[in-house]
Design a protein around this motif. Structure first.
Motif, PDB file in Angstrom:
ATOM      1  N   LYS A  28       0.835  -1.213   0.000  1.00  0.00           N
ATOM      2  CA  LYS A  28       0.000   0.000   0.000  1.00  0.00           C
ATOM      3  C   LYS A  28       0.863   1.255   0.000  1.00  0.00           C
ATOM      4  O   LYS A  28       0.520   2.274  -0.590  1.00  0.00           O
ATOM      5  CB  LYS A  28      -0.848  -0.002   1.270  1.00  0.00           C
ATOM      6  CG  LYS A  28      -2.296   0.406   1.071  1.00  0.00           C
ATOM      7  CD  LYS A  28      -3.041   0.435   2.381  1.00  0.00           C
ATOM      8  CE  LYS A  28      -3.858  -0.820   2.593  1.00  0.00           C
ATOM      9  NZ  LYS A  28      -4.521  -0.867   3.908  1.00  0.00           N
ATOM     10  N   ARG A  29       2.017   1.153   0.678  1.00  0.00           N
ATOM     11  CA  ARG A  29       2.906   2.328   0.759  1.00  0.00           C
ATOM     12  C   ARG A  29       3.857   2.431  -0.428  1.00  0.00           C
ATOM     13  O   ARG A  29       4.783   3.234  -0.426  1.00  0.00           O
ATOM     14  CB  ARG A  29       3.674   2.295   2.080  1.00  0.00           C
ATOM     15  CG  ARG A  29       2.725   2.446   3.261  1.00  0.00           C
ATOM     16  CD  ARG A  29       3.431   2.486   4.594  1.00  0.00           C
ATOM     17  NE  ARG A  29       2.451   2.407   5.674  1.00  0.00           N
ATOM     18  CZ  ARG A  29       2.573   3.005   6.839  1.00  0.00           C
ATOM     19  NH1 ARG A  29       3.631   3.748   7.103  1.00  0.00           N
ATOM     20  NH2 ARG A  29       1.631   2.873   7.762  1.00  0.00           N
ATOM     21  N   GLY A  30       3.660   1.559  -1.420  1.00  0.00           N
ATOM     22  CA  GLY A  30       4.388   1.734  -2.684  1.00  0.00           C
ATOM     23  C   GLY A  30       5.552   0.800  -2.909  1.00  0.00           C
ATOM     24  O   GLY A  30       6.190   0.859  -3.973  1.00  0.00           O
ATOM     25  N   ALA A  31       5.877  -0.073  -1.929  1.00  0.00           N
ATOM     26  CA  ALA A  31       6.996  -1.002  -2.134  1.00  0.00           C
ATOM     27  C   ALA A  31       6.582  -2.121  -3.075  1.00  0.00           C
ATOM     28  O   ALA A  31       5.414  -2.515  -3.120  1.00  0.00           O
ATOM     29  CB  ALA A  31       7.435  -1.588  -0.789  1.00  0.00           C
ATOM     30  N   LYS A  32       7.552  -2.618  -3.847  1.00  0.00           N
ATOM     31  CA  LYS A  32       7.362  -3.877  -4.580  1.00  0.00           C
ATOM     32  C   LYS A  32       7.562  -4.972  -3.551  1.00  0.00           C
ATOM     33  O   LYS A  32       8.582  -4.964  -2.833  1.00  0.00           O
ATOM     34  CB  LYS A  32       8.446  -4.057  -5.642  1.00  0.00           C
ATOM     35  CG  LYS A  32       8.272  -3.225  -6.862  1.00  0.00           C
ATOM     36  CD  LYS A  32       9.334  -3.651  -7.892  1.00  0.00           C
ATOM     37  CE  LYS A  32       9.360  -2.709  -9.044  1.00  0.00           C
ATOM     38  NZ  LYS A  32      10.394  -3.025 -10.025  1.00  0.00           N
ATOM     39  N   VAL A  33       6.645  -5.931  -3.482  1.00  0.00           N
ATOM     40  CA  VAL A  33       6.691  -6.893  -2.371  1.00  0.00           C
ATOM     41  C   VAL A  33       6.846  -8.335  -2.848  1.00  0.00           C
ATOM     42  O   VAL A  33       6.065  -8.803  -3.688  1.00  0.00           O
ATOM     43  CB  VAL A  33       5.414  -6.798  -1.507  1.00  0.00           C
ATOM     44  CG1 VAL A  33       5.547  -7.685  -0.266  1.00  0.00           C
ATOM     45  CG2 VAL A  33       5.141  -5.357  -1.085  1.00  0.00           C
ATOM     46  N   VAL A  34       7.836  -9.026  -2.300  1.00  0.00           N
ATOM     47  CA  VAL A  34       7.929 -10.473  -2.483  1.00  0.00           C
ATOM     48  C   VAL A  34       7.270 -11.129  -1.275  1.00  0.00           C
ATOM     49  O   VAL A  34       7.636 -10.873  -0.127  1.00  0.00           O
ATOM     50  CB  VAL A  34       9.387 -10.937  -2.637  1.00  0.00           C
ATOM     51  CG1 VAL A  34       9.474 -12.463  -2.577  1.00  0.00           C
ATOM     52  CG2 VAL A  34       9.948 -10.421  -3.954  1.00  0.00           C
ATOM     53  N   VAL A  35       6.256 -11.946  -1.571  1.00  0.00           N
ATOM     54  CA  VAL A  35       5.470 -12.627  -0.540  1.00  0.00           C
ATOM     55  C   VAL A  35       5.969 -14.065  -0.462  1.00  0.00           C
ATOM     56  O   VAL A  35       5.640 -14.896  -1.306  1.00  0.00           O
ATOM     57  CB  VAL A  35       3.968 -12.592  -0.903  1.00  0.00           C
ATOM     58  CG1 VAL A  35       3.143 -13.331   0.150  1.00  0.00           C
ATOM     59  CG2 VAL A  35       3.486 -11.158  -1.070  1.00  0.00           C
ATOM     60  N   ASN A  36       6.800 -14.327   0.540  1.00  0.00           N
ATOM     61  CA  ASN A  36       7.323 -15.697   0.705  1.00  0.00           C
ATOM     62  C   ASN A  36       6.293 -16.571   1.429  1.00  0.00           C
ATOM     63  O   ASN A  36       5.553 -16.100   2.281  1.00  0.00           O
ATOM     64  CB  ASN A  36       8.640 -15.651   1.489  1.00  0.00           C
ATOM     65  CG  ASN A  36       8.969 -16.987   2.126  1.00  0.00           C
ATOM     66  OD1 ASN A  36       8.930 -17.118   3.348  1.00  0.00           O
ATOM     67  ND2 ASN A  36       9.259 -17.991   1.332  1.00  0.00           N
ATOM     68  N   TYR A  37       6.262 -17.841   1.060  1.00  0.00           N
ATOM     69  CA  TYR A  37       5.418 -18.811   1.765  1.00  0.00           C
ATOM     70  C   TYR A  37       6.136 -20.142   1.786  1.00  0.00           C
ATOM     71  O   TYR A  37       7.098 -20.367   1.029  1.00  0.00           O
ATOM     72  CB  TYR A  37       4.048 -18.942   1.084  1.00  0.00           C
ATOM     73  CG  TYR A  37       4.125 -19.535  -0.302  1.00  0.00           C
ATOM     74  CD1 TYR A  37       4.465 -18.753  -1.406  1.00  0.00           C
ATOM     75  CD2 TYR A  37       3.893 -20.897  -0.519  1.00  0.00           C
ATOM     76  CE1 TYR A  37       4.557 -19.305  -2.676  1.00  0.00           C
ATOM     77  CE2 TYR A  37       3.998 -21.457  -1.788  1.00  0.00           C
ATOM     78  CZ  TYR A  37       4.333 -20.650  -2.861  1.00  0.00           C
ATOM     79  OH  TYR A  37       4.446 -21.198  -4.114  1.00  0.00           O
ATOM     80  N   ALA A  77      15.670 -14.627  -5.989  1.00  0.00           N
ATOM     81  CA  ALA A  77      14.389 -14.401  -6.681  1.00  0.00           C
ATOM     82  C   ALA A  77      13.909 -12.969  -6.456  1.00  0.00           C
ATOM     83  O   ALA A  77      13.332 -12.336  -7.347  1.00  0.00           O
ATOM     84  CB  ALA A  77      13.346 -15.395  -6.174  1.00  0.00           C
ATOM     85  N   THR A  78      14.159 -12.450  -5.255  1.00  0.00           N
ATOM     86  CA  THR A  78      13.760 -11.064  -4.948  1.00  0.00           C
ATOM     87  C   THR A  78      14.556 -10.079  -5.807  1.00  0.00           C
ATOM     88  O   THR A  78      14.000  -9.130  -6.371  1.00  0.00           O
ATOM     89  CB  THR A  78      13.995 -10.769  -3.448  1.00  0.00           C
ATOM     90  OG1 THR A  78      13.302 -11.748  -2.672  1.00  0.00           O
ATOM     91  CG2 THR A  78      13.510  -9.378  -3.073  1.00  0.00           C
ATOM     92  N   LEU A  79      15.864 -10.326  -5.925  1.00  0.00           N
ATOM     93  CA  LEU A  79      16.710  -9.439  -6.727  1.00  0.00           C
ATOM     94  C   LEU A  79      16.328  -9.530  -8.208  1.00  0.00           C
ATOM     95  O   LEU A  79      16.291  -8.511  -8.907  1.00  0.00           O
ATOM     96  CB  LEU A  79      18.190  -9.791  -6.527  1.00  0.00           C
ATOM     97  CG  LEU A  79      18.729  -9.568  -5.110  1.00  0.00           C
ATOM     98  CD1 LEU A  79      20.141 -10.117  -4.969  1.00  0.00           C
ATOM     99  CD2 LEU A  79      18.705  -8.080  -4.736  1.00  0.00           C
ATOM    100  N   ASP A  80      16.014 -10.731  -8.673  1.00  0.00           N
ATOM    101  CA  ASP A  80      15.589 -10.897 -10.073  1.00  0.00           C
ATOM    102  C   ASP A  80      14.300 -10.129 -10.325  1.00  0.00           C
ATOM    103  O   ASP A  80      14.103  -9.542 -11.384  1.00  0.00           O
ATOM    104  CB  ASP A  80      15.356 -12.381 -10.392  1.00  0.00           C
ATOM    105  CG  ASP A  80      16.668 -13.164 -10.450  1.00  0.00           C
ATOM    106  OD1 ASP A  80      17.739 -12.524 -10.509  1.00  0.00           O
ATOM    107  OD2 ASP A  80      16.608 -14.410 -10.405  1.00  0.00           O
ATOM    108  N   PHE A  81      13.414 -10.131  -9.318  1.00  0.00           N
ATOM    109  CA  PHE A  81      12.110  -9.469  -9.457  1.00  0.00           C
ATOM    110  C   PHE A  81      12.228  -7.952  -9.364  1.00  0.00           C
ATOM    111  O   PHE A  81      11.689  -7.212 -10.195  1.00  0.00           O
ATOM    112  CB  PHE A  81      11.174  -9.997  -8.356  1.00  0.00           C
ATOM    113  CG  PHE A  81       9.892  -9.231  -8.194  1.00  0.00           C
ATOM    114  CD1 PHE A  81       8.940  -9.224  -9.196  1.00  0.00           C
ATOM    115  CD2 PHE A  81       9.623  -8.536  -7.014  1.00  0.00           C
ATOM    116  CE1 PHE A  81       7.742  -8.530  -9.041  1.00  0.00           C
ATOM    117  CE2 PHE A  81       8.441  -7.846  -6.851  1.00  0.00           C
ATOM    118  CZ  PHE A  81       7.494  -7.840  -7.873  1.00  0.00           C
ATOM    119  N   GLY A  82      12.948  -7.493  -8.332  1.00  0.00           N
ATOM    120  CA  GLY A  82      12.929  -6.051  -8.064  1.00  0.00           C
ATOM    121  C   GLY A  82      14.224  -5.317  -8.368  1.00  0.00           C
ATOM    122  O   GLY A  82      14.262  -4.087  -8.302  1.00  0.00           O
TER     123      GLY A  82
END
Ligand code: NAP
Length: 249
Positions: A28-37, A77-82
């Motif tokens: 909501k505050r504008g960050a690109k988010v990786v949701v780990n599960y 994966a986070t670095l590849d994404f963001g």
């Protein structure tokens, strides 16, 4: 412009409960988010959908954060994404409550691995990109159990007290690199984790809480978002209780 625009966040255990609330708030505050599960792919994808529907960017990534190689792949994966990693929230956690006299070795080991070793795994892997960027935020989700202790939770309290010590030590190590490390210590928040607690126990907790209610995932998420923000740049090694005043330090 949103406060966290341009920042990339990783929330471990972002599929359910408090982690879900944190992922949504950072999104909501504008960050690109990786949701780990770990196991709940459907729940993680739902969190991603909610962020995307609101105009944000998010990605669900499976990883068992108790395993170092899995944590390393998760950071990759986070670095590849963001393209970077600004905010790591070590939130994944579990309980196996039992009196110590009857606690199995596996109940001890799984709680320490999920709540404490995961922070070693993910933080170690996250430090490289954060050092390269010369900025970073690590927020660890501890618990009032780690501050005050709780009968039936020696494994859980030890993991959370350990996480608090980890927070302070790492804050000293990486302060010079402009990386802050803080902890949030929630009180009782209704989630799957607390679903097994009796109504009596929760009523007792409310009675002992000066603000007279249980916490919400949003209460915790707001504190995490603050530690993650530019405004918290001069705050490190701190533990913020978000517990309605249950445990005053
Ligand atoms: P929850 O609803 O049970 O959610 C736990 C989350 O952790 C899930 O997303 C789960 O993923 C993930 N997870 C568990 N093991 C994992 C692993 N090995 N690898 C990756 N992810 C894993 O729990 P919660 O109440 O939201 O708790 C979140 C954090 O807050 C925990 O650290 C907990 O100790 C802390 N906390 C909670 C309370 C409370 O009252 N609820 C109070 C104080 C502190 P899957 O969905 O894939 O299983």
């Amino acid at each position: 412009m949103s406060a966290l625009a341009g920042k990339v966040a990783l929330v471990t255990g972002g599929s359910r409960g408090i982690g879900r609330g944190i992922a949504l708030e950072l999104g909501k505050r504008g960050a690109k988010v990786v949701v780990n599960y770990h196991a709940s792919a459907e729940a993680a994808n739902e969190v991603v959908s909610v962020i995307k529907q609101a105009g944000g960017e998010a990605l669900a990534v499976q990883a068992d954060v108790t395993r170092l190689e899995a944590a390393q792949s998760l950071i990759k994966a986070t670095l590849d994404f963001g393209g970077r990693l600004d905010i790591l929230v070590n939130n994944a956690g579990t309980t196996r409550d039992m009196l110590l006299a009857m606690m199995s070795e596996s109940d001890w080991d799984v709680v320490i691995a999920t709540n404490l070793k995961s922070a070693y795994n993910c933080s170690k892997a996250a430090l490289k990109p954060m050092m390269r960027q010369k900025v970073g935020r690590i927020v660890n989700i501890a618990s009032v159990s780690g501050l005050a202790g709780n009968g039936g939770q020696t494994n859980y309290s030890a993991s959370k007290a350990g996480l608090i010590g980890f927070t302070k030590s790492l804050a000293k190590e990486v302060g010079g690199r402009n990386i802050t490390v803080n902890a949030v210590a929630p009180g009782f928040v209704p989630t799957d984790l607390t679903a097994s607690l009796s109504k009596n126990m929760l009523d007792e907790a409310i009675k002992m809480t000066p603000l007279g209610r249980l916490g919400t995932v949003e209460d915790v998420a707001y504190a995490v978002a603050f530690f993650a923000s530019d405004e918290a740049a001069y705050i490190t090694g701190q533990v913020l209780s978000v517990d309605g005043g249950l445990v005053m330090q």
